[in-house]
Design a protein around this motif. Structure first.
Motif, PDB file in Angstrom:
ATOM      1  N   GLN A 180       0.847  -1.186   0.000  1.00 38.28           N
ATOM      2  CA  GLN A 180       0.000   0.000   0.000  1.00 38.28           C
ATOM      3  C   GLN A 180       0.883   1.237   0.000  1.00 38.28           C
ATOM      4  OE1 GLN A 180      -3.349   0.296   2.635  1.00 38.28           O
ATOM      5  NE2 GLN A 180      -3.585  -1.914   2.854  1.00 38.28           N
ATOM      6  N   ALA A 218       0.746   4.640  10.466  1.00 38.77           N
ATOM      7  CA  ALA A 218      -0.686   4.561  10.795  1.00 38.77           C
ATOM      8  C   ALA A 218      -1.334   3.455   9.965  1.00 38.77           C
ATOM      9  CB  ALA A 218      -1.369   5.905  10.542  1.00 38.77           C
ATOM     10  N   LEU A 219      -1.004   3.402   8.687  1.00 41.82           N
ATOM     11  CA  LEU A 219      -1.536   2.330   7.836  1.00 41.82           C
ATOM     12  C   LEU A 219      -1.085   0.972   8.376  1.00 41.82           C
ATOM     13  CD1 LEU A 219      -1.515   4.864   5.768  1.00 41.82           C
ATOM     14  CD2 LEU A 219      -1.611   3.121   4.014  1.00 41.82           C
ATOM     15  N   ALA A 275      -3.892  10.499  11.981  1.00 46.98           N
ATOM     16  CA  ALA A 275      -3.507   9.095  12.137  1.00 46.98           C
ATOM     17  C   ALA A 275      -4.734   8.203  11.990  1.00 46.98           C
ATOM     18  CB  ALA A 275      -2.838   8.875  13.483  1.00 46.98           C
ATOM     19  N   ASN A 302      -5.750   7.634   8.484  1.00 47.90           N
ATOM     20  CA  ASN A 302      -4.760   6.833   7.760  1.00 47.90           C
ATOM     21  C   ASN A 302      -4.757   5.380   8.236  1.00 47.90           C
ATOM     22  OD1 ASN A 302      -3.179   8.438   5.655  1.00 47.90           O
ATOM     23  ND2 ASN A 302      -3.382   9.864   7.358  1.00 47.90           N
ATOM     24  N   MET A 303      -5.190   5.156   9.468  1.00 47.76           N
ATOM     25  CA  MET A 303      -5.423   3.785   9.906  1.00 47.76           C
ATOM     26  C   MET A 303      -6.603   3.208   9.116  1.00 47.76           C
ATOM     27  SD  MET A 303      -4.856   4.224  13.987  1.00 47.76           S
ATOM     28  CE  MET A 303      -3.242   4.701  14.633  1.00 47.76           C
ATOM     29  N   VAL A 304      -7.618   4.039   8.948  1.00 44.88           N
ATOM     30  CA  VAL A 304      -8.769   3.618   8.133  1.00 44.88           C
ATOM     31  C   VAL A 304      -8.295   3.269   6.714  1.00 44.88           C
ATOM     32  CG1 VAL A 304     -10.900   4.433   7.032  1.00 44.88           C
ATOM     33  CG2 VAL A 304     -10.508   4.868   9.469  1.00 44.88           C
ATOM     34  N   TYR A 305      -7.420   4.104   6.174  1.00 40.97           N
ATOM     35  CA  TYR A 305      -6.861   3.865   4.830  1.00 40.97           C
ATOM     36  C   TYR A 305      -6.182   2.491   4.775  1.00 40.97           C
ATOM     37  CZ  TYR A 305      -3.878   4.994   0.695  1.00 40.97           C
ATOM     38  OH  TYR A 305      -3.221   5.007  -0.507  1.00 40.97           O
ATOM     39  N   GLY A 306      -5.340   2.216   5.759  1.00 38.76           N
ATOM     40  CA  GLY A 306      -4.630   0.929   5.789  1.00 38.76           C
ATOM     41  C   GLY A 306      -5.589  -0.245   5.915  1.00 38.76           C
TER      42      GLY A 306
END
Ligand SMILES: Cc1ncc(C[n+]2csc(CCOP(=O)(O)OP(=O)(O)O)c2C)c(N)n1
Ligand code: SF4
Ligand code: SF4
Lengths: 259, 74, 356
Positions: free
Chosen positions: A78, A87-88, C62, C65-69
């Motif tokens: 990703q 964070a990802l 953050a 971007n956690m949601v994105y991941g």
């Protein structure tokens, strides 16, 4: 065997001792000649291949020169927003805890715009590997000052050298993350000489082994070069790195688990 | 005593002519060619293959994964 | 867990509905007036109930971007916040839209600009419906006007998000987030085990590697991608418009309002009709796609439209575009966290539209 064995007799599959990892794609990388990004990609791919975890590994690319890393490693990846890779990775690892998750980030990405994400993912002890390429400069955008740019070092935004009174001191973020209880293994390595490449590869391997056992965040800084940004030949840049970067960013382990 | 003898193969099209392998080789096997590849880079080539021990140093530091190394014990 | 009737706050209803919808993860950061979502989720231990991941992030940046991941792994992931926090999320939302990932973002709107107030507002309409971050993209935007809809729209938003591989937003406000009402909660749904083929779940030998990215440096391909996105939004516009009408059959005047303003407007219509003014209400449920065609058709039968919003007049622009000058369209709204009264609405209908 005779001493005058011919080249043709040596070049046989059974005598193979080193080849490009099968986890690397066949694409020609866009990196400048001699750039440490490429070397680090190679050993990362080798570790993934040797551990047999290609199917289990998910990588996150940063914004920076290595943004297109997903074109070179044959694994699911990703691409994050600038600085947000941890964070990802946090979410991916928590949602797919059985996978191996790593981020790969430059110094601008990790230690400037992404400082909060870096510190907090390390502080939470996310079971991820963070590979941090410290080349002391913003490579991709054309050689501007990075948080890691050395005192007096020239960049396109410090044309007279970094004045620490104006711009602050170079940030040793690895020293900071090593103090956090969430980190398990923290080390600073380089990839400019064969011995260093081998050590860094071992560090990556160890980090993935630790991840398998949910030990916490592993953080590997690779002090690297940016021949283009530094305006040097690759060989000069490696020498300059040894003479200037290593005294300020000495190589070695910060935090090693007791085995 | 057993001696190691190596041989290296370059994927010339992937070479960017950085010269890092040249400095990494302890037995001065490699030099930059005066010819260029299709990207315009002076690629690396073995000029003294006899001296190669197959130590893999060149391949290990090559950022572009250009070099394949073979080795035999004689 | 069975179907169940409960008295809950709107924010709590969203949280409980999220668990019951089989959401895989929630990432959030506290901000009034929506902190109850994260508080409820941490208290409920959804990890024990369904295996749902709940994490308080270090910032809204953050969190998104956690949601994105998580979304990139094909999971059902969500976040919630209120206006200042949603502004911070815009970067991530743009990336998620650009990478064509499904997710749910809840905005329990408060008054702005800046730190503004913690009281309810509808002043994030532009941000929610026109993209919000950089680039040409749209969110699917649902506007609940009751606690029941707060709960129901969680599943609807996820369904639409996955159907179109597009982020969806529930655009609520502080009043609905904080008010308590009766709500029917659906039975517990299992978290889905099958993940989409495009998700980054580890490359298996039977497929190419999956790459989640919003980057394409080739301008021609980037344009083609943008054209594809616009086609998707057109399809959403054609197929997914949702709205509700109230006393529109014989209406001479139309109120258009969503969320809390729609509740106020419903009462205003009652008052107006008591005075002999034939008023009706059209309540958009989807703000994107906006019910333009429906409002346009309505404009053939009525004399004027008042758009009622808790803002300086944002949705009114979409109403005007729908009507295209055929009948007068005016705006009435209060700002800064003030909810208009039904009397004020009637008064403004009279002065601005009827011309009394
Ligand atoms: C939000 C945002 N700000 C700025 C940029 C522009 N930008 C792209 S790469 C980069 C710096 C990257 O430097 P570094 O992380 O050191 O990686 P390197 O290129 O040196 O490998 C910047 C500032 C961006 N893409 N997004
Ligand atoms: S700009 Fe610097 S960091 Fe980027 S590829 Fe070139 S040498 Fe490497
Ligand atoms: S290190 Fe690799 S890319 Fe550089 S000159 Fe040698 S073979 Fe070519």
């Amino acid at each position: 065997m005779a001493d005058n064995i011919s080249v043709k007799d040596i070049i046989k599959p059974e005598n193979l001792v080193h080849k490009r990892s099968s986890v690397m794609t066949d694409n020609i990388m866009h990196y400048c000649p001699g750039c440490g990004h490429g070397t680090t990609h190679q050993i990362l791919a080798e570790v993934i291949e040797e551990m047999g975890i290609q199917q289990e590994t998910i990588g996150i690319t940063p914004v920076g020169c290595s943004v297109l890393m997903y074109n070179y490693l044959d694994i699911d990846m990703q691409e994050a927003a600038h600085g947000r890779a941890p964070a990802l990775a946090t979410a991916i690892k928590r949602l797919l805890p059985e996978k191996y998750v790593f981020t790969y980030q430059g110094d601008g990405d990790l230690a400037a715009i992404g400082t909060a994400e870096t510190i907090h993912s390390c502080n939470r002890g996310e079971n991820i590997l963070i590979i941090f390429i410290n080349n002391g400069i913003y490579g991709m955008t054309g050689g501007q000052m990075a948080p890691t740019t050395l005192e007096g070092m020239k960049s396109s935004t410090t044309p007279y050298g970094r004045d620490v009174k104006l711009m602050g001191n170079p940030l040793k973020i690895t020293d900071i993350v090593a103090t956090l209880p969430g980190t398990y293994y923290v080390t600073r390595q380089s990839v400019h000489k064969p011995g260093n490449v081998r050590k860094t590869k071992k560090a990556i391997r160890k980090a993935f082994e630790y991840q398998k056992h949910n030990k916490g965040t592993c953080f590997i800084e690779v002090v690297s070069n940016c021949p283009s940004g530094w305006k040097m030949t690759p060989v000069e840049s490696n020498k300059w790195m040894e003479e200037n970067m290593f005294p300020f960013y000495p190589l070695g382990d910060f935090k090693v688990p007791e085995e | 005593m057993a001696k190691l003898k190596g041989s290296i193969v370059f994927d010339i099209e992937k070479c960017k002519g950085c010269g890092v392998c040249v400095t990494a080789c302890p037995t001065e096997v490699i030099a930059m060619a005066s010819e260029v590849n299709s990207k315009g880079y002076n690629y690396a080539e073995a000029v003294n293959m006899d001296a190669c021990t197959g130590c893999t140093n060149c391949a290990v530091v090559c950022p572009d994964g250009v070099i394949t190394v073979y080795r035999v014990k004689i | 867990m069975e179907k169940e009737l409960r008295l809950m706050k709107g924010n709590e209803a969203i949280a409980e509905a999220a668990i019951r919808a089989g959401t895989d993860a929630y990432f959030g950061y506290p901000i009034t007036p929506q902190s109850e979502v994260l508080e409820y989720l941490t208290a409920e231990k959804p990890h024990e109930r369904t295996g749902m991941v709940v994490l308080q992030a270090e910032s809204e940046v953050a969190a998104i971007n956690m949601v994105y991941g998580g979304a990139g792994c094909g999971k059902k992931v969500m976040t919630s916040s209120s206006s200042p926090g949603v502004s911070l999320k815009q970067e991530g939302i743009s990336y998620i839209a650009g990478a064509e990932l499904p997710c749910l973002i809840v905005n329990v709107v408060r008054g702005g600009p800046g730190l503004g107030t913690i009281q309810p507002a509808q002043s994030d309409y532009f941000q929610a419906t026109k993209g919000g971050g950089h680039g040409d993209y749209r969110l699917i935007v649902l506007a609940p006007s009751s606690v029941q809809e707060m709960a129901d729209f969680v599943e609807l938003a996820f369904d639409l998000a996955f159907k179109y591989r597009n982020p969806a937003m529930i655009l609520s406000d502080g009043a609905i987030g904080q008010m308590m009402e009766k709500v029917w909660l659906k039975p517990q749904k299992e978290r889905k085990k099958e993940l989409p083929a495009w998700a980054t779940t580890g490359k298996t030998p039977d497929r190419e590697r999956n790459i989640i990215t919003s980057l394409d440096l080739d301008s021609y391909k980037q344009e083609q991608f943008n054209i594809k996105l616009q086609e998707k939004y057109r399809e959403i516009q054609e197929k997914e418009v949702r709205f509700e009408t109230f006393q529109c059959d014989d209406a001479e005047y139309l109120l258009v309002a969503y969320g809390t303003s729609a509740r106020v407007s419903q009462k205003a219509i009652q008052l107006a009709r008591e005075e002999g003014i034939k008023a009706g209400l059209l309540r958009p449920i989807t703000l994107f796609p906006f019910p333009s065609t429906e409002i346009s058709e309505m404009a053939n039968r009525i004399k004027g439209i008042l758009s009622v919003e808790m803002s300086a007049g944002q949705m009114v622009e979409d109403v005007r575009l729908s009507v295209n000058g055929r009948v007068p369209v005016e705006h009435f709204g209060r700002m800064g966290g003030i909810i208009p009264t039904p009397e004020e609405v009637v008064e403004n209908l009279k002065t601005k539209i009827i011309g009394e």
